[in-house]
Each structure stands twice: as C-alpha cells, then as structure tokens.
Design a protein around this motif. Structure first.
Motif, short mmCIF file in Angstrom:
data_model
loop_
_atom_site.label_atom_id
_atom_site.label_comp_id
_atom_site.label_asym_id
_atom_site.label_seq_id
_atom_site.Cartn_x
_atom_site.Cartn_y
_atom_site.Cartn_z
N ASN A 264 -4.89 35.82 -18.66
CA ASN A 264 -4.94 34.56 -19.39
C ASN A 264 -5.38 33.41 -18.49
N VAL A 265 -6.07 32.45 -19.08
CA VAL A 265 -6.50 31.25 -18.36
C VAL A 265 -5.92 30.02 -19.07
N PRO A 266 -5.02 29.28 -18.40
CA PRO A 266 -4.47 28.06 -18.99
C PRO A 266 -5.24 26.82 -18.54
N VAL A 267 -5.21 25.80 -19.37
CA VAL A 267 -5.80 24.51 -19.00
C VAL A 267 -4.93 23.41 -19.56
N THR A 268 -4.79 22.32 -18.81
CA THR A 268 -4.00 21.18 -19.25
C THR A 268 -4.83 19.91 -19.13
N LEU A 269 -4.86 19.13 -20.19
CA LEU A 269 -5.58 17.86 -20.22
C LEU A 269 -4.57 16.75 -20.51
N GLU A 270 -4.55 15.71 -19.67
CA GLU A 270 -3.60 14.62 -19.85
C GLU A 270 -4.36 13.30 -20.00
N ILE A 271 -4.03 12.56 -21.05
CA ILE A 271 -4.71 11.29 -21.32
C ILE A 271 -3.65 10.21 -21.47
N ASP A 272 -3.75 9.18 -20.62
CA ASP A 272 -2.79 8.08 -20.63
C ASP A 272 -3.36 6.91 -21.43
N ALA A 287 -8.34 23.35 -35.61
CA ALA A 287 -9.77 23.06 -35.73
C ALA A 287 -10.04 21.58 -35.50
N GLU A 288 -9.14 20.73 -35.99
CA GLU A 288 -9.29 19.29 -35.79
C GLU A 288 -9.14 18.92 -34.32
N LEU A 289 -8.20 19.56 -33.65
CA LEU A 289 -7.99 19.32 -32.22
C LEU A 289 -9.19 19.78 -31.40
N ILE A 290 -9.75 20.95 -31.74
CA ILE A 290 -10.94 21.46 -31.05
C ILE A 290 -12.11 20.49 -31.23
N TYR A 317 -0.61 20.35 -28.53
CA TYR A 317 -0.53 19.01 -27.96
C TYR A 317 0.88 18.43 -28.14
N ARG A 318 1.19 17.46 -27.29
CA ARG A 318 2.46 16.75 -27.40
C ARG A 318 2.26 15.32 -26.91
N VAL A 319 3.09 14.42 -27.39
CA VAL A 319 3.02 13.01 -27.02
C VAL A 319 4.36 12.58 -26.45
N LYS A 320 4.32 11.94 -25.30
CA LYS A 320 5.52 11.37 -24.70
C LYS A 320 5.19 9.98 -24.20
N ASP A 321 5.86 8.99 -24.74
CA ASP A 321 5.58 7.60 -24.43
C ASP A 321 4.10 7.31 -24.70
N SER A 322 3.36 6.93 -23.66
CA SER A 322 1.94 6.60 -23.87
C SER A 322 1.00 7.72 -23.47
N LEU A 324 -0.70 11.49 -23.85
CA LEU A 324 -1.05 12.64 -24.69
C LEU A 324 -1.36 13.82 -23.77
N THR A 325 -0.65 14.92 -23.96
CA THR A 325 -0.89 16.13 -23.16
C THR A 325 -1.37 17.24 -24.07
N ILE A 326 -2.53 17.79 -23.72
CA ILE A 326 -3.13 18.88 -24.49
C ILE A 326 -3.17 20.12 -23.62
N THR A 327 -2.65 21.22 -24.12
CA THR A 327 -2.66 22.47 -23.36
C THR A 327 -3.43 23.53 -24.13
N GLY A 328 -4.17 24.33 -23.40
CA GLY A 328 -4.93 25.41 -24.00
C GLY A 328 -4.69 26.71 -23.26
N LEU A 329 -4.80 27.84 -23.95
CA LEU A 329 -4.61 29.14 -23.33
C LEU A 329 -5.63 30.12 -23.92
N SER A 330 -6.43 30.72 -23.03
CA SER A 330 -7.45 31.68 -23.45
C SER A 330 -7.18 33.03 -22.80
N THR A 331 -7.37 34.09 -23.56
CA THR A 331 -7.26 35.44 -23.01
C THR A 331 -8.65 35.94 -22.64
N VAL A 332 -8.76 36.44 -21.41
CA VAL A 332 -10.02 36.93 -20.87
C VAL A 332 -10.00 38.45 -20.84
#
Length: 362
Positions: A264-272, A287-290, A317-322, A324-332
C-alpha cells in the motif's frame, strides 16, 4: 493564503545489528601481518596516486519483516564473496559516519548499499538518525543546512557507490543528490539499476526483475480479471506475460516465472485555511473529493510525484480548527518478471554491475 504541506509515510523498522569485519588477505602470523601493513603504507607514501583499495564494504540497511528473506539473502550473497558486511545502519548519516570512523590508509573501492525500497517512496532509508526519509528534496535540505556529516577524503577516482535499490536509475534527481552527499575531493561513480534487485530467491540468491504496475483504491479492488485486462492494456508490448496468472502468483515457482508483490502507498495532504478568505470545503462523495484534488494544481502535483493516478486512491478527509487534512491510500500490484538468459539453459542473468543492460553508471 493557503499553506499546502504534503507528506508520504511508510514505516521503517529498526534492527540492532553488529558489524563484522572480514580482511581481504590473511597473513600467516601477526608479525607477517604487521610487516605487510607497514610495507603497504610505505608504498602509499611513495605512490599516493596508486593506493591499494579495501575489500568491498556492504551496508545492509534493514531487516526482514516477513518470509521473503531479502536482507538475509543479501547477507548470504555478499558474505559468500568475502565482502565486509555492515548491519544496523538505517540512515545516510550513519553510513557516512561509519565510513569516516573506519577509514584507513587505504581508500574505499566498492561501497554497496542494499535497501529493500518501494520505488514510489524513493529510499526506505532515513537522511539523519530518526530524520526524514531520504528523498531528493529531504536529502538536499540536510546537505544545505549542514545536518549531514561530510565524508572524509577516503575515496579515489575509481571508487564506486553501488546502490542495490529498486528502480533507482529512473530517479536522476535522487541519484545526483546521493552523489552530492558522498562527494569528497573525488566524485564517486554511482551505479544503479532501472530494475528490481531481488535477494533470497528460490532459484538464485540474487537476480534482477522487470516491474509492471497496476493500482486500485485500497479495499476497493475490481477483481483480478479486470486488473489483468487493465495491466495488459497498459503494457501492450509485453507479450510473454499471462497477466491473470501473474497477478495471482505470489512467488517464482520456476525460473523466470512472473509473480506479484502487493503493498500500500499512503499520502497525506494538509491545507491550512487560517489566513485564507476561502471557506473550508466539505464533500458528499469520494468522486467529489477526487474532482476537487484534481482541480487544485498544487495538490495534484504532490500526488503525481508518486506516479499513481489520483483516482487510484481511497480518499478520506477531516477538519480540525482551520486545517483540512486529506488522506489517500492506494494498493499497488507490482508484477515482477525475472530477467533470464535469452539462450541456453533457463537461468537468471547474473547481476553483474558491469553489465550495461542491467546497470547504469551516473
């Protein structure tokens, strides 16, 4: 203004190891050994440009967490050549420190670094102890800020850094950064391969394999039949592999048989959004998130660095205070086709680092 931070993560386990030193020559007596050493050092003083080099040294930078036996296979392979084996070095910093600490009057010749990496992550090796993973970006930052020790003048123009790291030859930026990390008054030659380097196989203790990839969002597999059709369409020029059989096969049952590694390959994107005029978005479907990630250039570029399409991840995805954290997981699913001789008896091609079809010198 949005602040975008991207991180990828894959655990790196540690092992406590001991280093064993194996001399390239055995003297008949302690007196003879001392005499030989003094004689070699005298010759070094007389002819500094023709120093005799040391026995090749091999850094085993991990340990086996399953039945694959990769590092044990590498240990057996290089140990059979009477190379000096070094275990317990899990960071570039530790490798450089070892080379500096164990330097002698004789420079290093071949330096082998063995790392069982997942190509999407670059190296499964730290920059500094407990530091970031050794990507081109992270390693360059360590060089620039001085947190990485400098290698002493222990190399010659003929010294070689030989990386047994999967598909490293494809990552020119990382190779150049590694070269910069090990540079002294001499620039070492770097040898790497575009293939997978496999140790501990059933029929050869070391061989090379051509990789082929297909991906799907983790826990959302379309099934092996559909995946075999997809990978066949992706690699139309590969006619020798029966894709469905390869995708269902976990090991090489006869010499040259294609098989599949899965991870598996994880990825995390954080936007303040703290200093942003934009509102934190919410999503009603995957689909909307993609679609949202695809339409944001910075985020899309971060995902594309992994060479996996955005829609091949399972996103949350999850939101805490200001923030936004988006996490993805792909199987290779990585299909490996062992490289065999094109004629004569069916056997693996010997992984000779002088073979330009298997290795590239950078």
């Amino acid at each position: 203004m949005k602040k975008v931070i991207s991180t990828t993560a894959l655990g790196l386990s540690l092992i406590l190891g001991t280093s064993s030193f194996m001399s390239c020559k055995q003297a008949k007596s302690e007196q003879a050994t001392q005499h030989s050493t003094h004689q070699e050092m005298a010759e070094t003083v007389k002819s500094p440009s023709k120093k005799s080099v040391r026995t090749p040294v091999v850094f085993l930078t991990g340990y086996d967490k399953d039945q694959a036996g990769y590092y044990e296979g590498a240990k057996k392979y290089f140990g059979g050549k009477n190379y000096q084996l070094v275990e317990g070095t899990f960071a570039i910093e530790e490798i450089i420190d070892w080379l500096n600490t164990n330097a002698t009057a004789h420079p290093y010749g071949d330096i082998h670094i063995v790392n069982n990496n997942k190509p999407q992550f670059g190296l499964q090796l730290e920059t500094t102890v407990n530091g970031t993973k050794a990507s081109a970006k992270n390693l360059q930052e360590c060089i620039d800020n001085g947190s990485l020790p400098a290698l002493k003048n222990v190399l010659t123009d003929e010294s070689k850094l030989i990386f047994h790291i999967n598909e490293l030859a494809q990552n020119t930026q990382l190779i150049n950064t590694l070269k910069a990390a090990f540079i002294t008054d001499k620039t070492p030659q770097v040898i790497a391969s575009p293939y997978f380097s496999v140790f501990g196989g059933s029929f050869s203790n070391h061989y090379m394999a051509q990789p082929y990839y297909v991906f799907y969002p983790t826990a959302e597999s379309p099934g092996k039949v559909d995946l075999s059709k997809e990978i066949a369409k992706k690699y139309p020029n590969e006619k020798e592999i029966e894709w469905y059989s390869a995708l269902t096969n976990e090991r090489e049952r006869y010499v040259g048989e294609p098989y599949t590694k899965q991870y598996n390959v994880p990825v995390t994107l954080e936007i303040d959004y703290k200093n942003s005029d934009d509102e934190i978005p919410s999503f009603t479907s995957n689909a909307e998130l993609i679609s949202w990630i695809t339409n944001h250039t910075e985020l899309k570029k971060e995902v594309e660095k992994l060479n996996i399409p955005v829609h091949k991840f399972r996103w949350r995805y999850r939101v805490k205070d200001s923030q936004l954290t988006i996490t993805g997981l792909s199987t290779v699913l990585c299909v490996l086709k062992p490289i065999t001789k094109p004629y004569g008896d069916l056997e693996h091609v010997k992984p000779d680092t002088n073979n330009k079809r298997l290795y590239a010198m950078k």
